[in-house]
Motif scaffolding. Structure first.
Motif, PDB file in Angstrom:
ATOM      1  N   UNK A  77       0.911  -1.083  -0.046  1.00  0.00           N
ATOM      2  CA  UNK A  77      -0.089  -0.273  -0.070  1.00  0.00           C
ATOM      3  C   UNK A  77       0.987   1.419  -0.222  1.00  0.00           C
ATOM      4  N   UNK A  78       2.065   1.193   0.486  1.00  0.00           N
ATOM      5  CA  UNK A  78       2.842   2.421   0.929  1.00  0.00           C
ATOM      6  C   UNK A  78       3.663   2.734  -0.428  1.00  0.00           C
ATOM      7  N   UNK A  79       3.480   2.080  -1.657  1.00  0.00           N
ATOM      8  CA  UNK A  79       4.086   2.462  -2.851  1.00  0.00           C
ATOM      9  C   UNK A  79       3.404   3.577  -3.736  1.00  0.00           C
ATOM     10  N   UNK A  80       4.065   4.585  -3.869  1.00  0.00           N
ATOM     11  CA  UNK A  80       3.182   5.395  -4.755  1.00  0.00           C
ATOM     12  C   UNK A  80       3.488   5.275  -6.119  1.00  0.00           C
ATOM     13  N   UNK A  81       2.320   5.804  -6.886  1.00  0.00           N
ATOM     14  CA  UNK A  81       2.184   5.672  -8.541  1.00  0.00           C
ATOM     15  C   UNK A  81       3.564   5.721  -9.035  1.00  0.00           C
ATOM     16  N   UNK A  82       4.287   7.121  -8.658  1.00  0.00           N
ATOM     17  CA  UNK A  82       5.495   7.547  -9.156  1.00  0.00           C
ATOM     18  C   UNK A  82       6.707   6.411  -9.022  1.00  0.00           C
ATOM     19  N   UNK A  83       6.696   6.008  -8.000  1.00  0.00           N
ATOM     20  CA  UNK A  83       7.843   5.014  -7.892  1.00  0.00           C
ATOM     21  C   UNK A  83       7.364   3.711  -8.469  1.00  0.00           C
ATOM     22  N   UNK A  84       6.400   3.241  -8.648  1.00  0.00           N
ATOM     23  CA  UNK A  84       6.150   2.119  -9.523  1.00  0.00           C
ATOM     24  C   UNK A  84       6.321   2.491 -10.639  1.00  0.00           C
ATOM     25  N   UNK A  85       6.045   3.589 -11.389  1.00  0.00           N
ATOM     26  CA  UNK A  85       6.392   3.844 -12.804  1.00  0.00           C
ATOM     27  C   UNK A  85       7.525   4.049 -13.315  1.00  0.00           C
ATOM     28  N   UNK A  86       8.608   4.451 -12.169  1.00  0.00           N
ATOM     29  CA  UNK A  86      10.064   4.273 -12.492  1.00  0.00           C
ATOM     30  C   UNK A  86      10.534   3.123 -12.254  1.00  0.00           C
ATOM     31  N   UNK A  87      10.380   2.451 -11.452  1.00  0.00           N
ATOM     32  CA  UNK A  87      10.794   0.869 -11.274  1.00  0.00           C
ATOM     33  C   UNK A  87      10.096   0.254 -12.551  1.00  0.00           C
ATOM     34  N   UNK A  88       9.119   0.304 -12.960  1.00  0.00           N
ATOM     35  CA  UNK A  88       8.624  -0.328 -14.221  1.00  0.00           C
ATOM     36  C   UNK A  88       9.248   0.209 -15.564  1.00  0.00           C
ATOM     37  N   UNK A  89       9.636   1.338 -15.573  1.00  0.00           N
ATOM     38  CA  UNK A  89      10.409   1.852 -16.828  1.00  0.00           C
ATOM     39  C   UNK A  89      11.928   1.153 -16.870  1.00  0.00           C
ATOM     40  N   UNK A  90      12.473   1.165 -15.633  1.00  0.00           N
ATOM     41  CA  UNK A  90      13.912   0.868 -15.507  1.00  0.00           C
ATOM     42  C   UNK A  90      13.898  -0.522 -15.863  1.00  0.00           C
ATOM     43  N   UNK A  91      12.907  -1.430 -15.380  1.00  0.00           N
ATOM     44  CA  UNK A  91      12.854  -2.784 -15.345  1.00  0.00           C
ATOM     45  C   UNK A  91      12.499  -3.024 -16.960  1.00  0.00           C
ATOM     46  N   UNK A  92      11.764  -2.473 -17.633  1.00  0.00           N
ATOM     47  CA  UNK A  92      11.585  -2.796 -18.861  1.00  0.00           C
ATOM     48  C   UNK A  92      12.641  -2.531 -19.728  1.00  0.00           C
ATOM     49  N   UNK A  93      13.330  -1.494 -19.618  1.00  0.00           N
ATOM     50  CA  UNK A  93      14.597  -1.201 -20.304  1.00  0.00           C
ATOM     51  C   UNK A  93      15.683  -2.019 -20.008  1.00  0.00           C
ATOM     52  N   UNK A  94      15.773  -2.718 -18.519  1.00  0.00           N
ATOM     53  CA  UNK A  94      16.858  -3.463 -18.453  1.00  0.00           C
ATOM     54  C   UNK A  94      16.748  -4.752 -19.057  1.00  0.00           C
ATOM     55  N   UNK A  95      15.402  -5.400 -18.789  1.00  0.00           N
ATOM     56  CA  UNK A  95      14.942  -6.515 -19.634  1.00  0.00           C
ATOM     57  C   UNK A  95      15.215  -6.719 -20.891  1.00  0.00           C
ATOM     58  N   UNK A  96      14.817  -5.649 -21.643  1.00  0.00           N
ATOM     59  CA  UNK A  96      14.844  -5.307 -23.250  1.00  0.00           C
ATOM     60  C   UNK A  96      16.495  -5.410 -23.472  1.00  0.00           C
ATOM     61  N   UNK A  97      17.101  -4.870 -22.741  1.00  0.00           N
ATOM     62  CA  UNK A  97      18.671  -4.785 -23.139  1.00  0.00           C
ATOM     63  C   UNK A  97      19.181  -6.289 -22.893  1.00  0.00           C
TER      64      UNK A  97
END
Length: 150
Positions: free
Chosen positions: A115-135
């Motif tokens: 519950x304590x995760x904010x939408x901004x933090x989740x968005x940044x983690x999702x973007x970094x993870x997507x780039x990392x997995x793509x590479x």
């Protein structure tokens, strides 16, 4: 409860690994790694159970009442369901939507487990993870995943 499930899973992996050749430390067989993994899961399950018992004892000492509070009986569905949803999302979206949308959706679902995760933090983690997995998977390992479905 979670520690019991983890322990049963680890014990099952440990027992099933004995049907394969274990080998030695210098020359590991196909059952060596599953055996270590099962034993490690059992160890983590025991540590989780000990920590849980310690917390329950301290909670009991703080509240010297005989009735159980509803907060103890209430199940936490969000931490249980959201990681399962994340697994289902990546499995179902990988072929139809592509690697990047599948990873973003999966990480977002897993992020909402707390519950304590904010939408901004989740968005940044999702973007970094997507780039990392793509590479890693597409560029470095050469796995032919489509990044986006066109």
């Amino acid at each position: 409860m979670a520690s019991a499930i983890l322990f049963l899973f680890g014990a099952t992996v440990f027992v099933l690994s004995w049907s394969y050749e274990i080998g030695q430390l210098r020359r590991m067989g196909p059952g060596y790694f599953p055996m270590l993994l099962g034993a490690t899961l059992c160890l983590f399950a025991l540590l989780i159970a000990l920590q849980d018992a310690k917390e329950r004892m301290s909670r009991k000492e703080r509240s010297r009442t005989t009735s159980l509070s509803l907060s103890v009986l209430r199940l936490q569905w969000r931490p249980f369901c959201m990681p399962l949803l994340a697994i289902l999302l990546i499995a179902s979206l990988l072929e139809s939507a592509g690697l990047v949308p599948a990873v973003v959706a999966s990480v977002a679902a897993a992020g909402f487990a707390e519950r304590s995760n904010s939408l901004g933090v989740i968005a940044v983690i999702a973007a970094v993870t997507a780039v990392f997995t793509s590479v890693v998977f597409v560029q470095l390992l050469g796995i032919p995943f489509r990044l986006f479905a066109l």
